[in-house]
Design a protein around this motif. Structure first.
Motif, PDB file in Angstrom:
ATOM      1  N   ALA A 268      -1.834  33.117 -28.326  1.00  0.00           N
ATOM      2  CA  ALA A 268      -1.660  32.102 -29.371  1.00  0.00           C
ATOM      3  C   ALA A 268      -0.183  31.757 -29.552  1.00  0.00           C
ATOM      4  CB  ALA A 268      -2.265  32.605 -30.678  1.00  0.00           C
ATOM      5  N   ARG A 269       0.693  32.742 -29.401  1.00  0.00           N
ATOM      6  CA  ARG A 269       2.127  32.476 -29.538  1.00  0.00           C
ATOM      7  C   ARG A 269       2.611  31.542 -28.426  1.00  0.00           C
ATOM      8  NH1 ARG A 269       6.150  37.484 -30.238  1.00  0.00           N
ATOM      9  NH2 ARG A 269       4.939  37.521 -32.182  1.00  0.00           N
ATOM     10  N   ALA A 270       2.023  31.668 -27.227  1.00  0.00           N
ATOM     11  CA  ALA A 270       2.469  30.850 -26.091  1.00  0.00           C
ATOM     12  C   ALA A 270       2.182  29.378 -26.312  1.00  0.00           C
ATOM     13  CB  ALA A 270       1.805  31.336 -24.806  1.00  0.00           C
ATOM     14  N   VAL A 271       1.215  29.029 -27.155  1.00  0.00           N
ATOM     15  CA  VAL A 271       0.866  27.615 -27.360  1.00  0.00           C
ATOM     16  C   VAL A 271       1.355  27.098 -28.706  1.00  0.00           C
ATOM     17  CG1 VAL A 271      -1.157  27.822 -25.876  1.00  0.00           C
ATOM     18  CG2 VAL A 271      -1.408  28.209 -28.331  1.00  0.00           C
ATOM     19  N   THR A 272       2.173  27.881 -29.396  1.00  0.00           N
ATOM     20  CA  THR A 272       2.644  27.450 -30.717  1.00  0.00           C
ATOM     21  C   THR A 272       3.459  26.170 -30.637  1.00  0.00           C
ATOM     22  OG1 THR A 272       2.669  29.737 -31.492  1.00  0.00           O
ATOM     23  CG2 THR A 272       3.974  28.135 -32.734  1.00  0.00           C
ATOM     24  N   ASP A 273       4.423  26.107 -29.729  1.00  0.00           N
ATOM     25  CA  ASP A 273       5.279  24.925 -29.569  1.00  0.00           C
ATOM     26  C   ASP A 273       4.893  24.155 -28.306  1.00  0.00           C
ATOM     27  OD1 ASP A 273       6.765  25.585 -31.869  1.00  0.00           O
ATOM     28  OD2 ASP A 273       7.961  27.017 -30.702  1.00  0.00           O
ATOM     29  N   TRP A 274       3.605  24.022 -28.075  1.00  0.00           N
ATOM     30  CA  TRP A 274       3.108  23.409 -26.838  1.00  0.00           C
ATOM     31  C   TRP A 274       3.501  21.941 -26.745  1.00  0.00           C
ATOM     32  CZ3 TRP A 274      -0.445  19.404 -26.174  1.00  0.00           C
ATOM     33  CH2 TRP A 274      -0.936  19.222 -24.862  1.00  0.00           C
ATOM     34  N   ARG A 275       3.854  21.533 -25.549  1.00  0.00           N
ATOM     35  CA  ARG A 275       4.121  20.141 -25.231  1.00  0.00           C
ATOM     36  C   ARG A 275       3.448  19.822 -23.895  1.00  0.00           C
ATOM     37  NH1 ARG A 275       5.838  20.737 -29.595  1.00  0.00           N
ATOM     38  NH2 ARG A 275       7.765  19.939 -30.561  1.00  0.00           N
ATOM     39  N   LEU A 276       2.978  18.606 -23.750  1.00  0.00           N
ATOM     40  CA  LEU A 276       2.421  18.133 -22.476  1.00  0.00           C
ATOM     41  C   LEU A 276       3.444  17.230 -21.805  1.00  0.00           C
ATOM     42  CD1 LEU A 276       0.054  17.738 -20.449  1.00  0.00           C
ATOM     43  CD2 LEU A 276      -0.589  15.720 -21.815  1.00  0.00           C
ATOM     44  N   THR A 277       3.784  17.561 -20.592  1.00  0.00           N
ATOM     45  CA  THR A 277       4.706  16.743 -19.806  1.00  0.00           C
ATOM     46  C   THR A 277       3.907  15.911 -18.814  1.00  0.00           C
ATOM     47  OG1 THR A 277       6.442  18.411 -19.994  1.00  0.00           O
ATOM     48  CG2 THR A 277       6.670  16.784 -18.233  1.00  0.00           C
ATOM     49  N   VAL A 278       4.104  14.605 -18.858  1.00  0.00           N
ATOM     50  CA  VAL A 278       3.452  13.690 -17.919  1.00  0.00           C
ATOM     51  C   VAL A 278       4.554  13.013 -17.120  1.00  0.00           C
ATOM     52  CG1 VAL A 278       1.886  11.739 -17.633  1.00  0.00           C
ATOM     53  CG2 VAL A 278       1.567  13.316 -19.557  1.00  0.00           C
ATOM     54  N   THR A 279       4.610  13.260 -15.817  1.00  0.00           N
ATOM     55  CA  THR A 279       5.634  12.651 -14.973  1.00  0.00           C
ATOM     56  C   THR A 279       5.102  11.362 -14.366  1.00  0.00           C
ATOM     57  OG1 THR A 279       4.969  13.732 -12.917  1.00  0.00           O
ATOM     58  CG2 THR A 279       6.429  14.962 -14.400  1.00  0.00           C
ATOM     59  N   GLY A 280       6.015  10.483 -13.987  1.00  0.00           N
ATOM     60  CA  GLY A 280       5.656   9.202 -13.414  1.00  0.00           C
ATOM     61  C   GLY A 280       6.834   8.258 -13.527  1.00  0.00           C
ATOM     62  N   THR A 316     -14.350  15.702 -26.217  1.00  0.00           N
ATOM     63  CA  THR A 316     -13.611  14.590 -26.820  1.00  0.00           C
ATOM     64  C   THR A 316     -12.136  14.730 -26.467  1.00  0.00           C
ATOM     65  OG1 THR A 316     -15.158  14.500 -28.684  1.00  0.00           O
ATOM     66  CG2 THR A 316     -13.031  13.402 -28.975  1.00  0.00           C
ATOM     67  N   GLY A 317     -11.534  13.623 -26.032  1.00  0.00           N
ATOM     68  CA  GLY A 317     -10.121  13.667 -25.679  1.00  0.00           C
ATOM     69  C   GLY A 317      -9.629  12.330 -25.182  1.00  0.00           C
ATOM     70  N   VAL A 318      -8.522  12.349 -24.469  1.00  0.00           N
ATOM     71  CA  VAL A 318      -7.858  11.143 -23.965  1.00  0.00           C
ATOM     72  C   VAL A 318      -8.220  10.949 -22.501  1.00  0.00           C
ATOM     73  CG1 VAL A 318      -5.635   9.990 -23.650  1.00  0.00           C
ATOM     74  CG2 VAL A 318      -5.968  11.576 -25.566  1.00  0.00           C
ATOM     75  N   ARG A 319      -8.547   9.719 -22.149  1.00  0.00           N
ATOM     76  CA  ARG A 319      -8.857   9.442 -20.746  1.00  0.00           C
ATOM     77  C   ARG A 319      -7.615   9.655 -19.876  1.00  0.00           C
ATOM     78  NH1 ARG A 319     -12.368   3.860 -21.588  1.00  0.00           N
ATOM     79  NH2 ARG A 319     -14.400   4.888 -21.940  1.00  0.00           N
ATOM     80  N   ILE A 320      -7.830  10.273 -18.741  1.00  0.00           N
ATOM     81  CA  ILE A 320      -6.726  10.514 -17.817  1.00  0.00           C
ATOM     82  C   ILE A 320      -6.116   9.197 -17.353  1.00  0.00           C
ATOM     83  CG2 ILE A 320      -6.187  11.308 -15.479  1.00  0.00           C
ATOM     84  CD1 ILE A 320      -6.246  13.554 -17.475  1.00  0.00           C
ATOM     85  N   ARG A 321      -6.925   8.208 -17.103  1.00  0.00           N
ATOM     86  CA  ARG A 321      -6.377   6.938 -16.612  1.00  0.00           C
ATOM     87  C   ARG A 321      -5.532   6.249 -17.682  1.00  0.00           C
ATOM     88  NH1 ARG A 321     -11.696   3.017 -15.839  1.00  0.00           N
ATOM     89  NH2 ARG A 321     -12.010   2.453 -18.042  1.00  0.00           N
ATOM     90  N   ASP A 322      -5.819   6.500 -18.962  1.00  0.00           N
ATOM     91  CA  ASP A 322      -4.972   5.954 -20.030  1.00  0.00           C
ATOM     92  C   ASP A 322      -3.609   6.637 -20.034  1.00  0.00           C
ATOM     93  OD1 ASP A 322      -7.080   4.347 -20.703  1.00  0.00           O
ATOM     94  OD2 ASP A 322      -7.695   5.530 -22.458  1.00  0.00           O
ATOM     95  N   LEU A 323      -3.596   7.944 -19.816  1.00  0.00           N
ATOM     96  CA  LEU A 323      -2.320   8.659 -19.740  1.00  0.00           C
ATOM     97  C   LEU A 323      -1.489   8.169 -18.566  1.00  0.00           C
ATOM     98  CD1 LEU A 323      -3.335  12.367 -20.516  1.00  0.00           C
ATOM     99  CD2 LEU A 323      -2.010  10.829 -21.971  1.00  0.00           C
ATOM    100  N   ALA A 327       2.201   6.267 -18.468  1.00  0.00           N
ATOM    101  CA  ALA A 327       3.312   6.810 -17.691  1.00  0.00           C
ATOM    102  C   ALA A 327       3.772   5.856 -16.598  1.00  0.00           C
ATOM    103  CB  ALA A 327       2.906   8.140 -17.071  1.00  0.00           C
ATOM    104  N   GLY A 328       3.161   4.663 -16.512  1.00  0.00           N
ATOM    105  CA  GLY A 328       3.561   3.673 -15.526  1.00  0.00           C
ATOM    106  C   GLY A 328       3.060   3.948 -14.132  1.00  0.00           C
ATOM    107  N   ALA A 329       2.070   4.835 -13.975  1.00  0.00           N
ATOM    108  CA  ALA A 329       1.541   5.148 -12.648  1.00  0.00           C
ATOM    109  C   ALA A 329       0.598   4.045 -12.177  1.00  0.00           C
ATOM    110  CB  ALA A 329       0.797   6.481 -12.685  1.00  0.00           C
ATOM    111  N   PRO A 330       0.628   3.689 -10.901  1.00  0.00           N
ATOM    112  CA  PRO A 330      -0.285   2.668 -10.401  1.00  0.00           C
ATOM    113  C   PRO A 330      -1.725   3.163 -10.419  1.00  0.00           C
ATOM    114  CG  PRO A 330       0.901   3.698  -8.592  1.00  0.00           C
ATOM    115  CD  PRO A 330       1.516   4.216  -9.858  1.00  0.00           C
ATOM    116  N   PRO A 331      -2.709   2.252 -10.521  1.00  0.00           N
ATOM    117  CA  PRO A 331      -4.119   2.664 -10.495  1.00  0.00           C
ATOM    118  C   PRO A 331      -4.447   3.422  -9.206  1.00  0.00           C
ATOM    119  CG  PRO A 331      -3.900   0.375 -11.181  1.00  0.00           C
ATOM    120  CD  PRO A 331      -2.546   0.794 -10.705  1.00  0.00           C
ATOM    121  N   GLY A 332      -5.291   4.398  -9.339  1.00  0.00           N
ATOM    122  CA  GLY A 332      -5.696   5.179  -8.177  1.00  0.00           C
ATOM    123  C   GLY A 332      -4.715   6.261  -7.789  1.00  0.00           C
TER     124      GLY A 332
END
Length: 402
Positions: A268-280, A316-323, A327-332
């Protein structure tokens, strides 16, 4: 000198006489058991062999599907289909069910043919030696595959090698030995394929009831092991899965867990300050609150694991293609997904374009209406259609556009 002359004369006379034949060396036959039961005959072996062959064929084909969905070569990664969404659940359920059903079939087959181990002499010719060698490979590979496969369903690995590549390689060895065995035994199989075959006419009618009783008992054994294990994937039969290593309703939030957070070293401590990094082209770093503020979608998809269990759940969550779009990634685009866990064979997984573009593929934040538990991948995990459970990465920390 005189003795030498007499000896030469005697030797000359003996050369003209016919030589007695050399005695034939015959190996004494050891005291071997005798078998009088007719159920050890070719007809019984052929009938059981048909059932076993079907089980092996289903197990092999579904095993290939499972292997290439988990470990696709580079040229196949973007071509893997995400539909039908229940595809992997069906094929892996069949794989484990057919392998389990093959256990009593293999035992019955070996019981039927084992008197041939005591044939004397053991090797009659080169062809006979090669035939026995192929049968030895077939039996050894069959026992190895079924034994290791069953132990994998309970996640017990008492061997020093990696299960997946060795199981995959021996599957090809088993299939090759089986094809060779069928080719060598084809005349005998054809002669005893049905009760009307010419090769079965000499069998006495009194053997019919005994053979039918054996087949009925074997069918009952196969049915029993199947019904009491298949409920872990075929959920309408879940109340009957007495021998299954998993029950689809047992686990946090009503869903089983193979790898817990404790096993993965995620606290639980490891996810206290969790951030998601999306590169692109436009890399982003998102907090859990920022992810929850994005458009949320709910889908019903199964978790289907290689051990054979599976169950539908609402995610329930966020669609991967929306992320990817943000992030400016091309489709596919393909992705590389990294988990918070520090070690493990599936800590890093890749996802091809067929999955990233599917609207059912989510970075899930909730399960069955509740926030993900730590064992189910809190704060965020991947859920995608027609995808093995080991690739539904938990504790996602980084999504990299390839």
């Amino acid at each position: 000198m005189r003795f030498r002359t007499v000896g030469a004369a005697v030797a000359g006379r003996l050369r003209g006489l016919p030589r007695p034949p050399l005695p034939t060396l015959r190996l004494p036959r050891p005291p071997l058991p005798t078998f009088s039961g007719r159920l050890h005959d070719a007809r019984t072996a052929t009938v059981i062999g048909r059932w076993l062959g079907v089980a092996f064929a289903v197990c092999f084909v579904t095993g290939l599907i499972s292997h290439y969905l988990q470990n696709p070569p580079g040229w196949l990664a973007d071509a893997l289909p995400s539909r039908p969404y229940w595809g992997y659940r069906l094929t892996q359920g069949l794989h484990v069910a057919s392998g389990t059903a093959a256990v009593p079939l293999l035992l019955a087959k070996l019981w039927t043919v084992y008197p041939r181990l005591f044939v004397w002499p053991p090797l009659k010719s080169v062809r006979h030696a090669l035939e026995r060698l192929s049968i030895a490979v077939l039996v050894a590979a069959s026992v190895f595959q079924l034994a290791t496969g069953l132990l994998n369903t309970v996640q017990w690995y008492p061997w020093p090698f990696s299960f997946v590549p060795v199981h995959f390689a021996v599957a090809w060895l088993l299939t090759g030995a089986l094809v060779l065995h069928i080719a060598v035994k084809h005349p005998e199989i054809t002669a005893h394929w049905s009760r009307r075959s010419p090769g079965t006419l000499e069998l006495p009618a009194v053997d019919g009831p005994d053979r039918r009783s054996l087949m009925i008992g074997l069918a009952a054994a196969v049915g029993a092991v199947t019904v009491t294990t298949v409920g872990q994937a075929l959920t309408p039969l879940r109340r009957l899965d007495l021998l299954a290593p998993r029950h689809p309703d047992h686990g946090p939030q009503g869903l089983p867990v193979n790898r817990t957070a404790a096993a993965a070293g995620v606290t639980a401590r490891a996810v206290t300050d969790w951030r998601l990094t999306v590169t692109g082209p436009r890399p982003r770093t998102l907090t859990l609150d920022e992810l929850a503020a994005l458009p949320q979608h709910t889908v019903t998809l199964p978790i289907a694991c290689v051990e054979g269990w599976s169950k539908n759940a609402r995610w329930t969550g966020v669609r991967i293609r929306d992320l990817l779009e943000r992030a400016g990634a091309p489709p596919g685009s393909a992705l590389r997904i990294t988990s918070l866990e520090r070690r493990g064979a599936w800590r890093v997984a890749e996802m091809g374009a067929g999955y990233t573009e599917d609207p059912l593929t989510l970075l899930a934040l909730r399960l069955n209406g509740e926030v993900l538990s730590l064992d189910h991948g809190y704060p965020a995990r991947i859920i995608a259609p027609n995808r093995p459970g080991v690739l539904q990465t938990k504790w996602v920390s980084r999504i990299e556009v390839l």
